[in-house]
Write a protein that holds these residues in place. Sequence first.
Motif, PDB file in Angstrom:
ATOM      1  N   PRO A   1      30.540  -4.195  27.860  1.00 32.84           N
ATOM      2  CA  PRO A   1      29.463  -4.493  27.075  1.00 32.84           C
ATOM      3  C   PRO A   1      28.305  -5.292  27.361  1.00 32.84           C
ATOM      4  O   PRO A   1      28.494  -6.125  28.223  1.00 32.84           O
ATOM      5  N   SER A   2      27.053  -4.893  26.861  1.00 37.24           N
ATOM      6  CA  SER A   2      25.860  -5.643  27.296  1.00 37.24           C
ATOM      7  C   SER A   2      25.334  -6.041  25.896  1.00 37.24           C
ATOM      8  O   SER A   2      25.801  -5.896  24.746  1.00 37.24           O
ATOM      9  N   ALA A   3      24.616  -7.104  25.923  1.00 41.79           N
ATOM     10  CA  ALA A   3      24.070  -7.989  25.034  1.00 41.79           C
ATOM     11  C   ALA A   3      23.037  -7.299  24.191  1.00 41.79           C
ATOM     12  O   ALA A   3      22.468  -7.596  23.197  1.00 41.79           O
ATOM     13  N   ALA A   4      22.582  -6.145  25.039  1.00 41.01           N
ATOM     14  CA  ALA A   4      21.547  -5.253  24.325  1.00 41.01           C
ATOM     15  C   ALA A   4      21.897  -4.774  23.137  1.00 41.01           C
ATOM     16  O   ALA A   4      22.971  -4.525  22.986  1.00 41.01           O
ATOM     17  N   GLY A   5      21.195  -4.860  22.099  1.00 43.09           N
ATOM     18  CA  GLY A   5      21.437  -4.233  20.701  1.00 43.09           C
ATOM     19  C   GLY A   5      21.021  -5.279  19.837  1.00 43.09           C
ATOM     20  O   GLY A   5      20.375  -6.432  19.879  1.00 43.09           O
ATOM     21  N   LEU A   6      21.610  -5.109  18.444  1.00 46.14           N
ATOM     22  CA  LEU A   6      21.081  -6.086  17.381  1.00 46.14           C
ATOM     23  C   LEU A   6      22.307  -6.749  16.924  1.00 46.14           C
ATOM     24  O   LEU A   6      23.629  -6.161  16.823  1.00 46.14           O
ATOM     25  N   TRP A   7      22.017  -8.357  16.626  1.00 48.09           N
ATOM     26  CA  TRP A   7      23.252  -9.165  16.499  1.00 48.09           C
ATOM     27  C   TRP A   7      22.811  -9.896  15.136  1.00 48.09           C
ATOM     28  O   TRP A   7      21.669  -9.843  14.724  1.00 48.09           O
ATOM     29  N   GLN A   8      23.655 -10.280  14.368  1.00 49.05           N
ATOM     30  CA  GLN A   8      23.598 -10.804  13.256  1.00 49.05           C
ATOM     31  C   GLN A   8      24.259 -12.368  13.453  1.00 49.05           C
ATOM     32  O   GLN A   8      25.372 -12.290  13.781  1.00 49.05           O
ATOM     33  N   LYS A   9      23.548 -13.187  12.833  1.00 43.94           N
ATOM     34  CA  LYS A   9      24.053 -14.636  12.583  1.00 43.94           C
ATOM     35  C   LYS A   9      24.412 -14.975  11.126  1.00 43.94           C
ATOM     36  O   LYS A   9      23.647 -14.528  10.470  1.00 43.94           O
ATOM     37  N   VAL A  10      25.398 -15.316  10.923  1.00 47.21           N
ATOM     38  CA  VAL A  10      25.997 -15.773   9.562  1.00 47.21           C
ATOM     39  C   VAL A  10      26.322 -17.206   9.483  1.00 47.21           C
ATOM     40  O   VAL A  10      26.839 -17.715  10.163  1.00 47.21           O
ATOM     41  N   GLU A  11      26.059 -17.526   8.356  1.00 49.29           N
ATOM     42  CA  GLU A  11      26.317 -18.871   7.963  1.00 49.29           C
ATOM     43  C   GLU A  11      26.650 -19.003   6.448  1.00 49.29           C
ATOM     44  O   GLU A  11      25.982 -18.387   5.612  1.00 49.29           O
ATOM     45  N   ASP A  12      27.787 -19.563   6.010  1.00 56.20           N
ATOM     46  CA  ASP A  12      28.327 -19.837   4.983  1.00 56.20           C
ATOM     47  C   ASP A  12      28.610 -18.388   4.119  1.00 56.20           C
ATOM     48  O   ASP A  12      28.195 -18.214   2.823  1.00 56.20           O
ATOM     49  N   GLY A  13      28.858 -17.526   4.911  1.00 60.90           N
ATOM     50  CA  GLY A  13      29.241 -16.048   4.492  1.00 60.90           C
ATOM     51  C   GLY A  13      28.107 -15.394   4.074  1.00 60.90           C
ATOM     52  O   GLY A  13      28.085 -14.211   3.587  1.00 60.90           O
ATOM     53  N   ARG A  14      27.067 -15.646   4.585  1.00 63.55           N
ATOM     54  CA  ARG A  14      25.601 -14.562   4.286  1.00 63.55           C
ATOM     55  C   ARG A  14      24.865 -14.498   5.364  1.00 63.55           C
ATOM     56  O   ARG A  14      24.647 -15.675   6.159  1.00 63.55           O
ATOM     57  N   PRO A  15      24.165 -13.513   5.876  1.00 61.94           N
ATOM     58  CA  PRO A  15      23.306 -13.682   6.872  1.00 61.94           C
ATOM     59  C   PRO A  15      22.033 -14.276   7.063  1.00 61.94           C
ATOM     60  O   PRO A  15      21.552 -14.667   6.223  1.00 61.94           O
ATOM     61  N   VAL A  16      21.788 -14.823   8.097  1.00 61.74           N
ATOM     62  CA  VAL A  16      20.885 -15.773   8.379  1.00 61.74           C
ATOM     63  C   VAL A  16      19.552 -14.935   9.123  1.00 61.74           C
ATOM     64  O   VAL A  16      18.269 -15.196   8.553  1.00 61.74           O
ATOM     65  N   ILE A  17      19.861 -14.405  10.209  1.00 59.18           N
ATOM     66  CA  ILE A  17      18.793 -13.745  10.887  1.00 59.18           C
ATOM     67  C   ILE A  17      19.452 -12.719  11.721  1.00 59.18           C
ATOM     68  O   ILE A  17      20.798 -12.608  12.006  1.00 59.18           O
ATOM     69  N   TRP A  18      18.685 -11.641  11.783  1.00 61.66           N
ATOM     70  CA  TRP A  18      18.934 -10.577  12.980  1.00 61.66           C
ATOM     71  C   TRP A  18      18.091 -10.866  14.276  1.00 61.66           C
ATOM     72  O   TRP A  18      17.176 -10.865  14.396  1.00 61.66           O
ATOM     73  N   VAL A  19      18.922 -10.654  15.053  1.00 60.42           N
ATOM     74  CA  VAL A  19      18.520 -10.848  16.804  1.00 60.42           C
ATOM     75  C   VAL A  19      18.605  -9.290  17.384  1.00 60.42           C
ATOM     76  O   VAL A  19      19.636  -9.085  17.545  1.00 60.42           O
ATOM     77  N   LEU A  20      17.229  -8.956  18.237  1.00 59.59           N
ATOM     78  CA  LEU A  20      17.321  -7.847  18.959  1.00 59.59           C
ATOM     79  C   LEU A  20      17.355  -8.326  20.287  1.00 59.59           C
ATOM     80  O   LEU A  20      16.331  -8.878  20.478  1.00 59.59           O
ATOM     81  N   PHE A  21      18.397  -7.859  21.020  1.00 59.49           N
ATOM     82  CA  PHE A  21      18.331  -8.079  22.512  1.00 59.49           C
ATOM     83  C   PHE A  21      17.797  -7.049  23.232  1.00 59.49           C
ATOM     84  O   PHE A  21      18.337  -5.883  22.916  1.00 59.49           O
ATOM     85  N   VAL A  22      16.987  -7.297  24.004  1.00 62.86           N
ATOM     86  CA  VAL A  22      16.410  -6.063  24.897  1.00 62.86           C
ATOM     87  C   VAL A  22      16.581  -6.279  26.263  1.00 62.86           C
ATOM     88  O   VAL A  22      16.472  -7.636  26.688  1.00 62.86           O
ATOM     89  N   ASP A  23      17.020  -5.356  27.138  1.00 64.29           N
ATOM     90  CA  ASP A  23      17.242  -5.573  28.586  1.00 64.29           C
ATOM     91  C   ASP A  23      15.979  -5.058  29.313  1.00 64.29           C
ATOM     92  O   ASP A  23      15.415  -3.874  29.439  1.00 64.29           O
ATOM     93  N   HIS A  24      15.334  -5.843  30.303  1.00 67.15           N
ATOM     94  CA  HIS A  24      14.140  -5.761  30.979  1.00 67.15           C
ATOM     95  C   HIS A  24      14.740  -6.105  32.668  1.00 67.15           C
ATOM     96  O   HIS A  24      14.674  -6.857  33.111  1.00 67.15           O
ATOM     97  N   ASN A  25      15.470  -4.774  32.888  1.00 71.83           N
ATOM     98  CA  ASN A  25      16.081  -4.753  34.209  1.00 71.83           C
ATOM     99  C   ASN A  25      17.122  -5.891  34.712  1.00 71.83           C
ATOM    100  O   ASN A  25      16.614  -6.571  35.510  1.00 71.83           O
ATOM    101  N   GLY A  26      18.002  -6.034  33.704  1.00 69.71           N
ATOM    102  CA  GLY A  26      18.899  -7.366  33.818  1.00 69.71           C
ATOM    103  C   GLY A  26      18.424  -8.636  33.382  1.00 69.71           C
ATOM    104  O   GLY A  26      19.223  -9.747  33.493  1.00 69.71           O
ATOM    105  N   VAL A  27      17.240  -8.708  32.767  1.00 69.51           N
ATOM    106  CA  VAL A  27      17.042  -9.738  32.297  1.00 69.51           C
ATOM    107  C   VAL A  27      16.733  -9.730  30.689  1.00 69.51           C
ATOM    108  O   VAL A  27      16.078  -8.753  30.270  1.00 69.51           O
ATOM    109  N   PHE A  28      17.414 -10.649  30.035  1.00 67.33           N
ATOM    110  CA  PHE A  28      17.484 -10.133  28.732  1.00 67.33           C
ATOM    111  C   PHE A  28      16.441 -11.188  27.604  1.00 67.33           C
ATOM    112  O   PHE A  28      16.438 -12.379  28.085  1.00 67.33           O
ATOM    113  N   GLU A  29      15.983 -10.455  26.680  1.00 65.55           N
ATOM    114  CA  GLU A  29      15.294 -11.153  25.685  1.00 65.55           C
ATOM    115  C   GLU A  29      15.659 -10.956  24.489  1.00 65.55           C
ATOM    116  O   GLU A  29      15.984  -9.989  23.941  1.00 65.55           O
TER     117      GLU A  29
END
Length: 180
Positions: free
Chosen positions: A15-43
């Motif tokens: 699996p890759s880090a590319a995609g959408l991720w959620q950070k949760v604190e105290d049972g509630r979402p805090v942020i969604w982070v979108l990881f994109v792959d730029h030829n093996g370098v992720f942002e």
Amino acid sequence: MALLAVALPAQAQQPSAAGLWQKVEDGRPVIWVLFVDHNGVFEGIMAKTFPKPGEPVTEACTKCTDDRKNAPLLGIPFIRNMKRDGLKYEEGNVLDPRDGKIYRAKMSVSPDGKELTMRGYIGISLFGKDETWYRLPDTAIAQLDPAIVARYLPAQAAAVKPPPPAATKKNIGPAGTPSR
């Protein structure tokens, strides 16, 4: 040589880090982070925030000191230069938009691809903090601001872009002849 032929397809299946991720604190979402792959370098892009009720909402990275100075937080690439090595990502950095500081970072994806552990640190990894984020389904991308999708996932934005409006019959007279 045969060992190399077996190892390469196995890495491609990880699996890759590319995609959408959620950070949760105290049972509630805090942020969604979108990881994109730029030829093996992720942002990692700040794709959606969930401020607590009554919490002040910061709109821009006013304390940033690099090219992100005064950039809107929504859509800001706050994780950069993560180089993939299997399930591990190293040599990256993470921006704390609250104070503008940039920390070294590394991360790893669980073998099942459902969890991402991100570690920001000063100097050596020992002096840092882990956060575990959870993968969101690809369908959650539809809940993001269309400008973020268009900027970072242009192929997906084009696929969901509504068709242009149908031609109108403006300036057409009786029996389909142009009017003057």
